[in-house]
Design a protein around this motif. Structure first.
Motif, PDB file in Angstrom:
ATOM      1  N   GLY A  42       0.831  -1.198   0.000  1.00  0.00           N
ATOM      2  CA  GLY A  42       0.000   0.000   0.000  1.00  0.00           C
ATOM      3  C   GLY A  42       0.861   1.241   0.000  1.00  0.00           C
ATOM      4  N   GLU A  43       0.201   2.381  -0.101  1.00  0.00           N
ATOM      5  CA  GLU A  43       0.889   3.664  -0.200  1.00  0.00           C
ATOM      6  C   GLU A  43       0.541   4.561   0.992  1.00  0.00           C
ATOM      7  N   VAL A  44       1.532   5.255   1.518  1.00  0.00           N
ATOM      8  CA  VAL A  44       1.307   6.268   2.551  1.00  0.00           C
ATOM      9  C   VAL A  44       0.837   7.526   1.840  1.00  0.00           C
ATOM     10  N   MET A  45      -0.440   7.836   1.974  1.00  0.00           N
ATOM     11  CA  MET A  45      -1.051   8.922   1.200  1.00  0.00           C
ATOM     12  C   MET A  45      -1.016  10.267   1.908  1.00  0.00           C
ATOM     13  N   GLY A  46      -1.290  10.260   3.204  1.00  0.00           N
ATOM     14  CA  GLY A  46      -1.356  11.524   3.936  1.00  0.00           C
ATOM     15  C   GLY A  46      -1.245  11.289   5.417  1.00  0.00           C
ATOM     16  N   TRP A  47      -0.855  12.324   6.129  1.00  0.00           N
ATOM     17  CA  TRP A  47      -0.688  12.205   7.570  1.00  0.00           C
ATOM     18  C   TRP A  47      -0.925  13.565   8.217  1.00  0.00           C
ATOM     19  N   GLY A  48      -1.265  13.513   9.481  1.00  0.00           N
ATOM     20  CA  GLY A  48      -1.451  14.741  10.257  1.00  0.00           C
ATOM     21  C   GLY A  48      -1.049  14.502  11.694  1.00  0.00           C
ATOM     22  N   ALA A  49      -0.434  15.501  12.299  1.00  0.00           N
ATOM     23  CA  ALA A  49      -0.032  15.422  13.703  1.00  0.00           C
ATOM     24  C   ALA A  49      -0.325  16.759  14.373  1.00  0.00           C
ATOM     25  N   THR A  50      -0.963  16.703  15.525  1.00  0.00           N
ATOM     26  CA  THR A  50      -1.267  17.918  16.290  1.00  0.00           C
ATOM     27  C   THR A  50      -0.927  17.664  17.759  1.00  0.00           C
ATOM     28  N   HIS A  51      -1.037  18.712  18.556  1.00  0.00           N
ATOM     29  CA  HIS A  51      -0.813  18.577  19.991  1.00  0.00           C
ATOM     30  C   HIS A  51      -1.869  19.380  20.738  1.00  0.00           C
ATOM     31  N   ASP A  52      -2.299  18.840  21.871  1.00  0.00           N
ATOM     32  CA  ASP A  52      -3.344  19.517  22.642  1.00  0.00           C
ATOM     33  C   ASP A  52      -2.883  20.846  23.211  1.00  0.00           C
ATOM     34  N   GLY A  53      -1.576  20.993  23.426  1.00  0.00           N
ATOM     35  CA  GLY A  53      -1.063  22.237  23.992  1.00  0.00           C
ATOM     36  C   GLY A  53      -1.374  22.390  25.465  1.00  0.00           C
ATOM     37  N   ALA A  54      -1.638  21.278  26.137  1.00  0.00           N
ATOM     38  CA  ALA A  54      -1.920  21.322  27.573  1.00  0.00           C
ATOM     39  C   ALA A  54      -1.507  19.991  28.181  1.00  0.00           C
ATOM     40  N   HIS A  55      -1.063  20.042  29.443  1.00  0.00           N
ATOM     41  CA  HIS A  55      -0.662  18.818  30.120  1.00  0.00           C
ATOM     42  C   HIS A  55      -1.878  17.947  30.412  1.00  0.00           C
ATOM     43  N   THR A  56      -1.664  16.636  30.395  1.00  0.00           N
ATOM     44  CA  THR A  56      -2.710  15.696  30.749  1.00  0.00           C
ATOM     45  C   THR A  56      -2.980  15.763  32.248  1.00  0.00           C
ATOM     46  N   THR A  57      -4.231  15.897  32.614  1.00  0.00           N
ATOM     47  CA  THR A  57      -4.619  15.933  34.021  1.00  0.00           C
ATOM     48  C   THR A  57      -5.250  14.606  34.418  1.00  0.00           C
ATOM     49  N   ALA A  58      -5.398  14.406  35.705  1.00  0.00           N
ATOM     50  CA  ALA A  58      -5.913  13.128  36.214  1.00  0.00           C
ATOM     51  C   ALA A  58      -7.321  12.832  35.715  1.00  0.00           C
ATOM     52  N   ASP A  59      -8.101  13.866  35.453  1.00  0.00           N
ATOM     53  CA  ASP A  59      -9.472  13.651  34.996  1.00  0.00           C
ATOM     54  C   ASP A  59      -9.671  14.091  33.550  1.00  0.00           C
ATOM     55  N   GLY A  60      -8.586  14.406  32.846  1.00  0.00           N
ATOM     56  CA  GLY A  60      -8.686  14.853  31.464  1.00  0.00           C
ATOM     57  C   GLY A  60      -8.888  13.696  30.507  1.00  0.00           C
ATOM     58  N   ALA A  61      -9.227  14.056  29.254  1.00  0.00           N
ATOM     59  CA  ALA A  61      -9.434  13.040  28.228  1.00  0.00           C
ATOM     60  C   ALA A  61      -8.891  13.498  26.885  1.00  0.00           C
ATOM     61  N   GLY A  62      -7.920  14.401  26.919  1.00  0.00           N
ATOM     62  CA  GLY A  62      -7.379  14.920  25.674  1.00  0.00           C
ATOM     63  C   GLY A  62      -8.323  15.905  25.019  1.00  0.00           C
ATOM     64  N   ASP A  63      -7.854  16.551  23.966  1.00  0.00           N
ATOM     65  CA  ASP A  63      -8.643  17.545  23.248  1.00  0.00           C
ATOM     66  C   ASP A  63      -9.195  16.913  21.978  1.00  0.00           C
ATOM     67  N   PRO A  64     -10.491  16.567  21.940  1.00  0.00           N
ATOM     68  CA  PRO A  64     -11.026  15.945  20.729  1.00  0.00           C
ATOM     69  C   PRO A  64     -10.962  16.859  19.511  1.00  0.00           C
ATOM     70  N   GLY A  65     -10.929  18.169  19.739  1.00  0.00           N
ATOM     71  CA  GLY A  65     -10.806  19.105  18.627  1.00  0.00           C
ATOM     72  C   GLY A  65      -9.461  18.989  17.923  1.00  0.00           C
ATOM     73  N   GLN A  66      -8.388  18.908  18.708  1.00  0.00           N
ATOM     74  CA  GLN A  66      -7.065  18.752  18.109  1.00  0.00           C
ATOM     75  C   GLN A  66      -6.893  17.357  17.493  1.00  0.00           C
ATOM     76  N   TYR A  67      -7.493  16.381  18.115  1.00  0.00           N
ATOM     77  CA  TYR A  67      -7.443  15.021  17.569  1.00  0.00           C
ATOM     78  C   TYR A  67      -8.151  14.985  16.212  1.00  0.00           C
ATOM     79  N   ALA A  68      -9.325  15.579  16.144  1.00  0.00           N
ATOM     80  CA  ALA A  68     -10.064  15.646  14.883  1.00  0.00           C
ATOM     81  C   ALA A  68      -9.285  16.432  13.834  1.00  0.00           C
ATOM     82  N   ARG A  69      -8.578  17.466  14.267  1.00  0.00           N
ATOM     83  CA  ARG A  69      -7.771  18.258  13.325  1.00  0.00           C
ATOM     84  C   ARG A  69      -6.667  17.412  12.700  1.00  0.00           C
ATOM     85  N   ALA A  70      -6.044  16.529  13.487  1.00  0.00           N
ATOM     86  CA  ALA A  70      -5.022  15.645  12.928  1.00  0.00           C
ATOM     87  C   ALA A  70      -5.624  14.742  11.856  1.00  0.00           C
TER      88      ALA A  70
END
Length: 415
Positions: free
Chosen positions: A253-281
């Motif tokens: 197969g072929e590697v067609m495209g890729w995306g990488a982003t970062h939440d820009g905030a530290h993970t907290t004990a009750d956090g779940a990441g930033d779904p907006g940045q994940y969707a952007r990737a």
């Protein structure tokens, strides 16, 4: 024309088996390979199960001189690389050293080796460590050892983004190919199964403490309670398309495209990441591949197995695909979570699915948790557009996504 990066070799060394055939059989049958940790005595820990590479013989893939210098994580890398090169029909030594490179991902490094040496330092009578302690634990050790052993002297590097690094390595390899390096070794292996490594993972509060290895790791399920750690992963030969075709190589197969982003905030004990940045990737990967979301045949999610993270991932996927979600499949509950090695293993699964013209059924969930209502693939089916989106999230805010176009099995993979 822009050079095209294709995968011509796959090497799997994982709880699912050694070699692509063993791994694919595990995926097709949905056989769970998690069980009691045996690399050390885990009886004093709340998590006592994980995914190990059963019966792995490092001496079959590297000589003793290299084995004594390196950690089990690198031993797994030696094996996966040899298998990938053999699968691609390439020699173990580069005929053109500067035309070959290594770009693997790494996160925790040489845990078992470092643990043994530090215990000898503080608990042994000699109060010393071996000379190789200075290099065996280092997160770039596998890249260095492989580049030396195989004489791959092109632009080598290591990607560090926890689980997301397993996808970043293939993106980096594709960029290297487009910049003129014909062959790049990419992917990742992992071995986070040592007392210290397990203690570090337990500190996150995300490990499963389930008493039954068959039920302990259940992403997107109402009974989800965390993940089980695992070792292993997959290594790939990423090659420039014309270079591959000129030597008659099979193309997965072929590697067609890729995306990488970062939440820009530290993970907290009750956090779940930033779904907006994940969707952007994910959107970046699709945009760079030049494909619409509606063309994707299958999505392979990160599937952490922590309820709040599973819900967050479902939010991100719905943000990208809306009401037209493609089928979702994950096999991580079969093997455990091998961090960056697990993301690479997901890529191997997708490429093998296209090679066999079969999208594998998802290994769960049995009962979908509220907020995780995705279109989980319940039965095998053939792909239509041969396009997949593989997603991964690394702890502390890393997000990556990769679009792969599978070669048609009927024409030997030529595109």
């Amino acid at each position: 024309m822009t050079a095209r990066a294709v995968v011509t070799g796959i090497g799997v060394v994982a709880p699912s088996g050694v070699g692509v055939d063993a791994h694919w059989q595990t995926v097709l049958t949905g056989t769970r390979r998690t069980g009691p940790i045996t690399l050390f005595d885990p009886s004093g820990y709340p998590t006592r199960f994980g995914g190990e590479v059963s019966g792995f013989d490092a001496a079959a893939y590297a000589d003793n001189r290299r084995l004594v210098q390196t950690d089990r994580w690198t031993h797994l890398g030696f094996a996966a690389t040899r298998l990938a090169l053999a699968d691609a029909g390439l020699p173990l030594r580069a005929p053109d050293p500067y035309g070959y490179a290594v770009a693997l991902a790494s996160s925790s490094g040489g845990n078992l080796f470092g643990q043994r040496e530090l215990q000898r330092l503080w608990g042994g009578s000699t109060r010393t460590v071996g000379a190789y302690q200075s290099i065996a634990w280092f997160y770039a050790a596998s890249v260095g050892q492989l580049s030396i052993h195989h004489q791959f002297k092109g632009p080598c590097g290591v990607l560090v983004a926890e689980t997301a690094g397993g996808l970043d390595s293939l993106a980096h390899a594709a960029r290297a190919v487009r910049r003129g390096t014909p062959v790049v070794i990419a992917g990742a292996t992992e071995c986070p199964l040592s007392p210290y490594a397990l203690a570090c993972q337990l500190a996150s509060g995300m490990l499963s403490e389930g008493a039954d290895p068959e039920q302990a790791y259940r992403p997107f399920d109402v009974a989800a309670s965390g993940y089980l750690p695992a070792e292993g992963g997959a290594v790939f030969v990423v090659e420039e398309l014309s270079h591959a075709l000129a030597r008659g190589a099979r193309v997965y197969g072929e590697v067609m495209g890729w995306g990488a982003t970062h939440d820009g905030a530290h993970t907290t004990a009750d956090g779940a990441g930033d779904p907006g940045q994940y969707a952007r990737a994910m959107r970046l990967a699709l945009d760079r591949a030049g494909v619409g979301a509606d063309a994707v045949d299958v999505v392979v999610p990160d599937a952490l197995g922590v309820p709040r993270y599973d819900r967050s991932e479902a939010v991100a996927l719905r943000a990208v695909f809306g009401d037209r979600l493609p089928p979702v499949t994950t096999q991580k509950s079969l093997t455990g979570r091998a961090h960056q090695g697990g993301a690479a293993l997901d890529v191997a699964t997708v490429l093998l699915a296209f090679a066999h013209d079969t999208l594998p059924a998802s290994a769960g969930p049995d009962e979908v948790a509220p907020g995780c209502e995705l279109d989980f693939l319940r039965e095998q089916r053939p792909p239509v557009n041969r396009l997949s989106l593989v997603c991964a999230r690394g702890f502390d805010g890393f997000n990556s996504a990769l679009v792969l176009l599978g070669a048609a099995p009927s024409d030997g993979g030529e595109q």
